[in-house]
Design a protein around this motif. Sequence first.
Motif, mmCIF file in Angstrom:
data_model
loop_
_atom_site.group_PDB
_atom_site.id
_atom_site.type_symbol
_atom_site.label_atom_id
_atom_site.label_comp_id
_atom_site.label_asym_id
_atom_site.label_seq_id
_atom_site.Cartn_x
_atom_site.Cartn_y
_atom_site.Cartn_z
ATOM 1 N N GLU A 13 0.839 -1.202 0.000
ATOM 2 C CA GLU A 13 0.000 0.000 0.000
ATOM 3 C C GLU A 13 0.880 1.261 0.000
ATOM 4 O OE1 GLU A 13 -4.018 1.705 0.544
ATOM 5 O OE2 GLU A 13 -3.408 -0.382 0.387
ATOM 6 N N GLN A 14 0.451 2.267 -0.779
ATOM 7 C CA GLN A 14 1.072 3.590 -0.699
ATOM 8 C C GLN A 14 0.154 4.503 0.106
ATOM 9 O OE1 GLN A 14 1.803 4.864 -4.789
ATOM 10 N NE2 GLN A 14 3.964 4.423 -4.554
ATOM 11 N N ILE A 15 0.721 5.205 1.067
ATOM 12 C CA ILE A 15 -0.035 6.140 1.902
ATOM 13 C C ILE A 15 0.546 7.530 1.676
ATOM 14 C CG2 ILE A 15 -0.700 6.751 4.256
ATOM 15 C CD1 ILE A 15 -0.170 3.755 4.955
ATOM 16 N N TRP A 16 -0.313 8.457 1.271
ATOM 17 C CA TRP A 16 0.146 9.801 0.926
ATOM 18 C C TRP A 16 -0.575 10.819 1.803
ATOM 19 C CZ3 TRP A 16 -0.037 12.328 -4.658
ATOM 20 C CH2 TRP A 16 0.723 13.507 -4.629
ATOM 21 N N LEU A 17 0.155 11.392 2.753
ATOM 22 C CA LEU A 17 -0.395 12.397 3.660
ATOM 23 C C LEU A 17 -0.161 13.791 3.088
ATOM 24 C CD1 LEU A 17 1.288 10.116 5.688
ATOM 25 C CD2 LEU A 17 -0.390 11.159 7.200
ATOM 26 N N GLN A 18 -1.088 14.707 3.413
ATOM 27 C CA GLN A 18 -1.056 16.039 2.846
ATOM 28 C C GLN A 18 -0.975 17.116 3.930
ATOM 29 O OE1 GLN A 18 -1.054 16.298 -0.529
ATOM 30 N NE2 GLN A 18 -1.421 14.102 -0.814
ATOM 31 N N ASP A 19 0.064 17.911 3.866
ATOM 32 C CA ASP A 19 0.123 19.234 4.471
ATOM 33 C C ASP A 19 0.365 19.267 5.977
ATOM 34 O OD1 ASP A 19 0.400 21.871 3.768
ATOM 35 O OD2 ASP A 19 -1.661 22.139 3.143
ATOM 36 N N TYR A 20 0.369 20.497 6.486
ATOM 37 C CA TYR A 20 0.815 20.785 7.838
ATOM 38 C C TYR A 20 -0.174 20.334 8.906
ATOM 39 C CZ TYR A 20 -2.203 24.869 7.006
ATOM 40 O OH TYR A 20 -3.265 25.695 6.696
ATOM 41 N N HIS A 21 -1.345 19.893 8.511
ATOM 42 C CA HIS A 21 -2.315 19.399 9.483
ATOM 43 C C HIS A 21 -1.928 18.022 10.032
ATOM 44 C CE1 HIS A 21 -4.326 21.887 6.384
ATOM 45 N NE2 HIS A 21 -4.912 22.442 7.413
ATOM 46 N N LEU A 22 -1.012 17.325 9.355
ATOM 47 C CA LEU A 22 -0.768 15.910 9.656
ATOM 48 C C LEU A 22 0.725 15.615 9.763
ATOM 49 C CD1 LEU A 22 -3.440 14.563 7.164
ATOM 50 C CD2 LEU A 22 -3.588 14.455 9.669
ATOM 51 N N MET A 23 1.411 16.314 10.650
ATOM 52 C CA MET A 23 2.851 16.123 10.796
ATOM 53 C C MET A 23 3.200 14.940 11.692
ATOM 54 S SD MET A 23 4.180 20.073 11.134
ATOM 55 C CE MET A 23 5.906 19.689 10.843
ATOM 56 N N LEU A 24 2.329 14.595 12.620
ATOM 57 C CA LEU A 24 2.647 13.549 13.594
ATOM 58 C C LEU A 24 2.110 12.185 13.206
ATOM 59 C CD1 LEU A 24 1.988 15.470 16.938
ATOM 60 C CD2 LEU A 24 4.178 15.026 15.829
ATOM 61 N N ALA A 25 1.071 12.139 12.374
ATOM 62 C CA ALA A 25 0.451 10.860 12.024
ATOM 63 C C ALA A 25 1.435 9.851 11.428
ATOM 64 C CB ALA A 25 -0.721 11.100 11.067
ATOM 65 N N PRO A 26 2.403 10.274 10.581
ATOM 66 C CA PRO A 26 3.317 9.269 10.010
ATOM 67 C C PRO A 26 4.055 8.437 11.059
ATOM 68 C CG PRO A 26 3.540 11.358 8.835
ATOM 69 C CD PRO A 26 2.656 11.619 10.025
ATOM 70 N N LYS A 27 4.396 9.049 12.173
ATOM 71 C CA LYS A 27 5.148 8.327 13.222
ATOM 72 C C LYS A 27 4.354 7.134 13.738
ATOM 73 C CE LYS A 27 6.855 9.087 17.963
ATOM 74 N NZ LYS A 27 5.814 8.311 18.659
ATOM 75 N N TRP A 28 3.071 7.345 14.014
ATOM 76 C CA TRP A 28 2.258 6.260 14.575
ATOM 77 C C TRP A 28 1.922 5.211 13.508
ATOM 78 C CZ3 TRP A 28 0.135 11.173 16.701
ATOM 79 C CH2 TRP A 28 0.654 11.442 17.974
#
Length: 454
Positions: free
Chosen positions: A129-144
Motif C-alpha cells: 500500500e502507498q499512503i500519501w499524507l497532505q500538508d501541515y495538518h498531519l505532521m505527527l500521524a506518520p510516526k504512529w
Amino acid sequence: MSLTVVANRVPIRQSDDGDWVPSVGGLTTALLPVLRQRGGAWIGMGEDPALPERQPFPADDPDFTVRRVPLSQDELDGYYYGMANRVLWPVSHYMIQHFEPNPSFMETYRSVNRRFAEAVLDEVDRSDEQIWLQDYHLMLAPKWIREARPDVTLGHFWHIPWPAMEVFRILPWARELLRGMLACDLVGVHVQEYVDNFLESARVLLGADIDGQTVHYNGHTTRVEAHPIGIEVDRFKQMADSDEVRTKAKQLRKRLGTEHIVIGIDRLDYTKGVLSRLEAFERFLENNPAYHGTVSFYQIATPSRTKVDTYQQLKREVDEVVGRINGQFARDNWVPVNYRYRTYTQFELCAFYRAADVALITPLRDGMNVVTQEFITANQNGVLILSELTGAAYLLPEAIQVNPYDRDGLAASIRTALEMNPDERTTRLNALKSTVEGLDVQRWARGFLDALHA
C-alpha cells in the motif's frame, strides 16, 4: 498497488439536489483519477456527525472509500483553528507576530493526528500500500503509522513554505514535529529552497545525518524532494476560451470604463499582502496623477478563517484603506479601487483574469500560489507582477518580481507593467505559459507517486 490519501478535507460534497459529487480543488482533481484507477481510500476530518464514517464512492459503483475522522467542536478549535491556523501557518509564513504557542493546541493536535493514524491503519491491509499524507495538518500521524506498519510506503507533501531552520525552531515542539515527518519515505515540498530548509532543520535540530537530499535518522531513511504543484491547465484553457468568459471579460472592461485594469485575487489572509498592495497602489496614484481616471484596481478578497481574531482585524484594516483611497482620489465616474469581499467560482474568476492588463500577486510569503498560474493560463496579453518571496518566483522569472514590503518599488512596478511594449508583454507571457503547462497538477501527482514508488 492501492493508494490511501490522508488530508484535512474529504474530496466529495453534497450537491443541491442531494447527490454526492467531487469537490472543486486542485488536490481532488489530481488524485481522484488515481484513486478511481487503483482503489483505496481518502481519509479526512468529519465535521458533521450526521454523515457516515465510511462512505463508498461513487455509491452505485464504488471505486474507493471516503473515511471520515469525526471531530468535536473542541477538537476542531484546538487542532484546526488553533495548532494549524495559529501556530504552524504563521511560523511557516514567517509571520511570527501572529504566532500563538498555546500548549493545549499541541495537545489536541497530537490527539487528532493519532486518530487519523488509527483510521489509516483500519483501511490499510496490504504491505504494498502507498499512503500519501497532505500538508501541515498531519505532521505527527506518520510516526504512529510507521510504528504499527513498518512495511508500508509513506509519503508526505507539504503545500506551504517550509521556513528557514532559524524560524522553524521557534516552535516549542519543532523536534517532535520533525520526528513525525521523518517517519516518511518521501517528503515533497514546492522548491529547492524549502528542501534545503527542511534538511537543515533535520541536521541542526535532530542531529540527523544528511547525504545529498536524503535524511538518515533513527534507523530510517527519508528522501526530500521538490515537486512544484500546478493547476488543471486544460480545464482553465477551455474556460478562458469559452464564449461566456470572453463576453463577461468585455462587459467588465466596459463597466469599469478605464483604459487599464489591474487585478488582485486572494483569500483575505495576512500572508497575501492585500493591505500593503493597496497602500502601494495608493502610492502609485500619488506619484502618477496622469493615470487618474485611466486605471481601475479590482481587488477580490475571498473570506477566510473568519472565526480567527487576526483575520477579522485584517478585514477592518482593508475596509479602511479602500475607503481612504477612494475618498481621496475618486472623481465623477471613476472609482480607483473596486473591492469585493466575497467568494467567486473559478469560472467567474476566469473573466477577471482575461480582462486584466496587470495582475498584482504580491504575498508577503507564499508557496506556489495557484492564482498566479490561473492568471497566466487564462490571460492573453497581460503582465504579471509577482512577489519575490513566493516559491513560484523561482519558476517564473519572466514576471516582474518585486519585494512586497517595498511600497515605492511596488508602485513603480505598476507603472512599468502598464507601459510595457506589446512585444515584451507577449514574450514574457508566452514563456510563463510554457512553464505553467509543465506544472500541470496531474503531472505533479504522477511525478510524486512515481518518486514514492521508486
